[in-house]
Design a protein around this motif. Structure first.
Motif, short mmCIF file in Angstrom:
data_model
loop_
_atom_site.label_atom_id
_atom_site.label_comp_id
_atom_site.label_asym_id
_atom_site.label_seq_id
_atom_site.Cartn_x
_atom_site.Cartn_y
_atom_site.Cartn_z
N TRP A 189 -7.87 -1.69 0.40
CA TRP A 189 -8.88 -1.94 1.51
C TRP A 189 -8.70 -1.05 3.54
O TRP A 189 -9.52 -1.13 3.85
N ILE A 190 -7.69 -0.51 2.93
CA ILE A 190 -7.16 0.94 4.02
C ILE A 190 -8.66 1.38 3.97
O ILE A 190 -9.24 2.18 4.86
N GLY A 191 -9.43 2.29 2.64
CA GLY A 191 -10.83 2.53 2.17
C GLY A 191 -11.48 2.22 3.19
O GLY A 191 -12.22 2.47 3.96
N LYS A 192 -11.67 0.74 3.74
CA LYS A 192 -12.63 -0.17 3.98
C LYS A 192 -12.61 0.03 4.81
O LYS A 192 -13.23 0.04 6.19
N SER B 110 -2.83 -3.68 -2.01
CA SER B 110 -4.01 -3.25 -0.75
C SER B 110 -4.40 -2.58 0.14
O SER B 110 -5.22 -2.05 0.30
N GLN B 111 -4.43 -1.15 -1.05
CA GLN B 111 -4.37 0.20 -0.64
C GLN B 111 -6.05 -0.03 -0.56
O GLN B 111 -6.85 0.89 0.54
N HIS C 114 0.98 -1.35 -0.13
CA HIS C 114 -0.05 0.15 -0.11
C HIS C 114 1.10 1.47 -0.45
O HIS C 114 1.67 1.07 0.19
N ASP C 115 0.36 2.04 -0.07
CA ASP C 115 1.49 3.50 -0.28
C ASP C 115 2.16 3.38 0.76
O ASP C 115 2.84 4.52 0.42
N SER C 116 2.16 3.25 1.76
CA SER C 116 2.98 3.41 3.28
C SER C 116 3.96 2.40 3.39
O SER C 116 5.03 2.58 4.11
N GLY C 117 3.59 0.99 2.14
CA GLY C 117 4.60 0.12 2.26
C GLY C 117 4.33 -1.11 1.84
O GLY C 117 3.49 -1.10 1.62
N PHE D 203 -3.87 -1.86 8.61
CA PHE D 203 -2.53 -1.99 8.90
C PHE D 203 -1.51 -1.49 10.49
O PHE D 203 -0.86 -1.32 10.11
N ARG D 204 -2.06 -1.18 10.96
CA ARG D 204 -2.27 -0.04 11.59
C ARG D 204 -1.44 -1.24 13.65
O ARG D 204 -2.47 -2.19 13.56
N ASN D 205 -0.22 -1.10 13.68
CA ASN D 205 -0.27 -1.79 14.90
C ASN D 205 0.29 -1.16 15.95
O ASN D 205 0.34 -0.01 16.03
N LEU D 206 -0.36 -1.68 16.98
CA LEU D 206 0.04 -1.61 18.07
C LEU D 206 1.65 -2.04 19.02
O LEU D 206 2.08 -2.67 19.27
N ASN D 207 2.41 -0.82 19.01
CA ASN D 207 4.21 -1.37 19.43
C ASN D 207 4.05 -0.38 20.87
O ASN D 207 4.95 -0.70 21.78
N GLN D 208 3.76 0.42 21.02
CA GLN D 208 3.51 1.41 22.21
C GLN D 208 2.52 1.75 23.74
O GLN D 208 1.52 1.65 22.68
N PRO D 209 2.46 2.05 24.12
CA PRO D 209 1.36 2.11 25.70
C PRO D 209 0.78 3.23 24.58
O PRO D 209 -1.01 2.90 24.95
#
Length: 183
Positions: free
Chosen positions: A166-169, A163-164, A119-122, A174-180
Motif C-alpha cells: 500500500w505504501i507503493g500505491k 501492508s507494505q 510494514h517495513d517501518s513498523g 502512514f505519514r502522521n502530522l505531528n509537528q508544524p
C-alpha cells in the motif's frame, strides 16, 4: 458488516503546539479530512476527544473515561459506547489513509480481535480495526496502569497484516502530522 469509526482526537498536541484536529490542510481541518476517510466505510463515527468544540463537526464526542492514559483510554471509552462488534480506529493526524485501505483491512478480519497494518517501518495500531471483545483486556491493562498499545496487541489475538504494498500505491498513507513542519 457494520463498522464504527473512532477518530482519536483527544491528544494534547504538545509537539504541534495547538489543537491538531483544527489545523487545516487542503482547505479542511485534519478532523474533517479523517471524517471523510471514515464516511464511506463506517456506519457510525465517534470522535474521541476531551475538547467539546469538536462537536461542531456533527458527530458524537466521547471524552476519556480514564484520563491521561493515551490512545488506549480513548479507544476503551469509544468501544464501550459502540454498538458494532468491529471498530475502525484512526488518529486525527492520519489524513493520508484511503477508504479503500480501510476496506482492505476489513477484508482481513477473520477470527481475530484486532487487524493491524504492518510494514517495513513498523506497526500501525492507530490505523487499525478492533473487535469490541478486546474491552476485557483493556480493562485489565487500564487497571494496571499499563497503557502501551503494543502490550494490548500482544495480549489479544491480533492479525498483523502486511501492508507494505500500500505504501507503493500511496507513499504517504502512514505519514502522521505531528509537528508544524509536517504540514
Amino acid at each position: 458488516m457494520q463498522i464504527t469509526g473512532i477518530i482519536l482526537s483527544g491528544g494534547q498536541s504538545t509537539r504541534m503546539g495547538t489543537d491538531k484536529a483544527l489545523i487545516q490542510i487542503n482547505g479542511k481541518t485534519l478532523l474533517e479530512n479523517v471524517i471523510q476517510i471514515c464516511q464511506p466505510v463506517c456506519s457510525q463515527i465517534f470522535i474521541s476527544s476531551n475538547n467539546l468544540t469538536h462537536e461542531k463537526f456533527g458527530y458524537k464526542i466521547i471524552p476519556d473515561e480514564i484520563k491521561n492514559c493515551g490512545p488506549l483510554g480513548g479507544i476503551y471509552s469509544c468501544l464501550k459506547q459502540s454498538e458494532t462488534d468491529w471498530n475502525f480506529v484512526i488518529s486525527v493526524d492520519a489524513v493520508f489513509v484511503q477508504p479503500e485501505f480501510v476496506s482492505f483491512l476489513i477484508s482481513e478480519i477473520g477470527n481475530y480481535d484486532a487487524v493491524v497494518p504492518l510494514h517495513d517501518s513498523g506497526k500501525e495500531p492507530l490505523i487499525a480495526l478492533y473487535q469490541k471483545r478486546g474491552l476485557k483486556e483493556m480493562i485489565k491493562m487500564l487497571g494496571n496502569k499499563n497503557y502501551k498499545m503494543q502490550n494490548l496487541l500482544n495480549a489479544i489475538n491480533t492479525n498483523f497484516v502486511d501492508s507494505q504494498k500500500w505504501i507503493g500505491k500511496f507513499p504517504d498513507i502512514f505519514r502522521n502530522l505531528n509537528q508544524p513542519n509536517d504540514i
